[in-house]
Design an enzyme around this catalytic site. Structure first.
Site, PDB file in Angstrom:
ATOM      1  N   ASN A 139       0.850  -1.193   0.000  1.00 18.56           N
ATOM      2  CA  ASN A 139       0.000   0.000   0.000  1.00 18.56           C
ATOM      3  C   ASN A 139       0.883   1.240   0.000  1.00 18.56           C
ATOM      4  OD1 ASN A 139       0.584   0.713   2.895  1.00 18.56           O
ATOM      5  ND2 ASN A 139      -0.434  -1.267   3.218  1.00 18.56           N
ATOM      6  N   ASP A 178      -4.670  -6.587   4.867  1.00 16.98           N
ATOM      7  CA  ASP A 178      -5.794  -7.372   5.390  1.00 16.98           C
ATOM      8  C   ASP A 178      -5.832  -8.762   4.769  1.00 16.98           C
ATOM      9  OD1 ASP A 178      -6.808  -5.307   7.026  1.00 16.98           O
ATOM     10  OD2 ASP A 178      -7.746  -4.364   5.290  1.00 16.98           O
ATOM     11  N   LYS A 189       8.948 -16.853 -10.795  1.00 18.05           N
ATOM     12  CA  LYS A 189       8.202 -15.755 -11.391  1.00 18.05           C
ATOM     13  C   LYS A 189       7.118 -16.301 -12.321  1.00 18.05           C
ATOM     14  CE  LYS A 189       8.648 -11.789 -14.468  1.00 18.05           C
ATOM     15  NZ  LYS A 189       9.557 -11.008 -15.335  1.00 18.05           N
ATOM     16  N   PRO A 240      -3.439 -12.352   9.363  1.00 21.53           N
ATOM     17  CA  PRO A 240      -3.648 -12.193  10.806  1.00 21.53           C
ATOM     18  C   PRO A 240      -4.021 -10.759  11.149  1.00 21.53           C
ATOM     19  CG  PRO A 240      -1.613 -13.393  10.363  1.00 21.53           C
ATOM     20  CD  PRO A 240      -2.098 -12.893   9.044  1.00 21.53           C
ATOM     21  N   ASP A 241      -4.968 -10.585  12.052  1.00 23.34           N
ATOM     22  CA  ASP A 241      -5.416  -9.265  12.490  1.00 23.34           C
ATOM     23  C   ASP A 241      -4.613  -8.871  13.719  1.00 23.34           C
ATOM     24  OD1 ASP A 241      -6.772  -7.027  13.514  1.00 23.34           O
ATOM     25  OD2 ASP A 241      -8.655  -7.679  12.612  1.00 23.34           O
ATOM     26  N   ILE A 242      -3.573  -8.076  13.499  1.00 30.09           N
ATOM     27  CA  ILE A 242      -2.660  -7.737  14.593  1.00 30.09           C
ATOM     28  C   ILE A 242      -3.363  -6.925  15.672  1.00 30.09           C
ATOM     29  CG2 ILE A 242      -0.527  -6.519  15.186  1.00 30.09           C
ATOM     30  CD1 ILE A 242       0.464  -7.121  12.360  1.00 30.09           C
ATOM     31  N   LEU A 243      -4.099  -5.901  15.255  1.00 32.51           N
ATOM     32  CA  LEU A 243      -4.729  -5.010  16.229  1.00 32.51           C
ATOM     33  C   LEU A 243      -5.792  -5.741  17.045  1.00 32.51           C
ATOM     34  CD1 LEU A 243      -4.679  -2.151  17.284  1.00 32.51           C
ATOM     35  CD2 LEU A 243      -6.321  -1.506  15.527  1.00 32.51           C
ATOM     36  N   PHE A 252      -5.170   3.084  14.552  1.00 28.27           N
ATOM     37  CA  PHE A 252      -5.371   4.113  13.530  1.00 28.27           C
ATOM     38  C   PHE A 252      -6.449   3.647  12.565  1.00 28.27           C
ATOM     39  CE2 PHE A 252      -1.769   6.152  15.168  1.00 28.27           C
ATOM     40  CZ  PHE A 252      -1.578   7.373  14.527  1.00 28.27           C
ATOM     41  N   LYS A 279     -14.373   0.377  14.695  1.00 28.87           N
ATOM     42  CA  LYS A 279     -13.089  -0.320  14.836  1.00 28.87           C
ATOM     43  C   LYS A 279     -12.607  -0.278  16.277  1.00 28.87           C
ATOM     44  CE  LYS A 279      -8.508  -0.453  12.613  1.00 28.87           C
ATOM     45  NZ  LYS A 279      -7.655   0.140  11.556  1.00 28.87           N
TER      46      LYS A 279
END
Length: 417
Positions: free
Chosen positions: A221, A290, A300, A316-319, A334, A348
């Site tokens: 991103n 995500d 390749k 994995p959802d760290i937060l 955030f 959230k």
């Protein structure tokens, strides 16, 4: 012009046509009060002679590791020890590659390897050289060491190509040097004035993650890491013991913090969980993937004739995991959104069991990823909201810690000055 009085600057000049600009740079730094000690590479002397820099700096010029005019010191160690800043301008692809890989085979590179002073690099080269993956990788590596860069300009190059690679003008480089010393002075002043995180261990995540598709492609991103690095620096300057877990960025590694470099969401997850138990405050500002490719190809992938479908699995959802596992920790998340910002941020905060969330609309000018400013609203678990005007990311970081400390003392955000 800001004074550079009493600042000792070691200026490394490499062998490129832009070396002629280094003469003007030496003059301007000297006029600003700096004591400039010039090191010329062997190739640099094909463009400008040492006597030019000696006349402009009023100091001896160094060209040979084994030339020791003062028997009481070893020249490259003496320069390395006494420098307030080492500046390389112009920096060629060759020298950038050498120092990125620990090669010390001349006066300049041995001095660089020996110094603990901050290093600033102003590259200058052909646009194709500047954009070559090896050069880009070397500069990214140096940035991870904490080296700073003065971006080259775009225009007609001496080789006839038009593009990015022209050495920044001497005035721009002098401003970058002055800016660094101003920031250092501000950090020193702030550190002396406010030590309200002295007994805290602050864990910060920053930057993007990269999820590999095959050996040459990945999903990522636009996160630059600037907000997270500003948060880590603010916590450090307020006395905290700081651990910064960072995805790939082009930012210099902050001094005085424990730095953990990661790439994938799984690596960031593992690093966060390892450091979570010892943390008092967690600020998760990283923009984490995500989803990740279900299968990472060993080789390749080749382009086919038809459309390509990439199957993704949830990462994995760290937060969320932090929220589930926290004990004593005050956790800040955030929410970078593009619509219904406060609604999504509040959701959230509740879903992930946070104590505070920082919401921003990344579509607003001055609030997007990669900018030096941000426009945020702080939302707390007890229902408070505080909207901040557009501020530098460092100022946002300090306001954030002001707010965290108020909530730890069970005080309202309205007391935030």
């Amino acid at each position: 012009m800001d004074s550079l009085a009493e600042k000792r600057i070691v200026l490394g000049v490499c062998g490129g046509i832009a070396a002629y600009k280094a003469a003007a740079l030496t003059s301007k730094l000297t006029q600003a009060g700096a004591q400039v000690h010039v090191i010329l590479t062997e190739n640099a002397m094909n463009f400008v002679q040492p006597v030019t820099f000696q006349a402009l700096s009023h100091q001896p010029v160094y060209t040979d590791t084994f030339s020791e005019p003062d028997p009481h010191v070893i020249s490259h160690i003496d320069l390395a020890d006494k420098a307030d800043l080492v500046l390389i301008a112009p920096a060629t692809a060759n020298v950038i590659g050498k120092i990125a890989n620990g090669i010390a085979d001349d006066m300049l590179t041995t001095t660089l390897l020996a110094t603990k002073a901050p290093v600033m690099i102003a590259p200058a080269m052909n646009v194709n050289m500047y954009e070559h993956p090896a050069v880009a990788a070397n500069m990214e590596k140096l940035a991870s060491f904490g080296y700073r860069f003065v971006e080259p300009g775009v225009g007609l190059l001496a080789c006839g190509w038009v593009g990015k690679g022209r050495l920044a003008e001497p005035e721009e480089i002098v401003e970058a040097v002055q800016s660094w010393f101003r920031q250092q002075a501000a950090r020193d002043t702030q550190a002396a004035a406010k030590q309200d995180l002295l007994d805290k261990h602050v864990l910060v995540t920053a930057g993007p993650t990269r999820e590999k598709i095959d050996p040459v492609r990945y999903i990522t991103n636009h996160a630059s890491g600037k907000m997270g690095y500003a948060i880590a620096e603010a916590a450090r300057d307020r006395g905290a013991r700081v651990t910064l877990i960072s995805g790939p960025t082009a930012l210099p590694r902050p001094e005085g913090v424990a730095f953990v470099a990661v790439e994938s969401v799984q690596e960031m997850f593992d690093a966060v969980m390892e450091h979570l138990p010892q943390s008092d405050i967690v600020v998760k500002s990283a923009a984490v993937s995500d989803y990740r490719p279900k299968t990472v190809q060993a080789h390749k992938m080749k382009k086919g004739d038809g459309p390509f479908v990439l199957e993704l699995d949830k990462a994995p959802d760290i937060l969320k995991t932090i929220g589930e596992r926290k004990t004593k920790q005050f956790v800040v998340g955030f929410a970078a959104e593009t619509q219904d910002v406060l609604l999504h941020a509040q959701s959230k905060l509740e879903r992930k069991n946070l104590d505070m969330i920082v919401a921003n609309n990344v579509l607003l000018e001055g609030a997007g990823m990669g900018s030096d400013t941000n426009i945020v609203t702080l939302l707390t678990r007890d229902g408070e909201q505080l909207a901040l005007e557009k501020l530098s990311k460092r100022a946002v970081a300090d306001k954030l810690f002001d707010a965290v400390l108020l909530k730890l003392q069970q005080k309202p955000l309205s007391e935030l000055s």
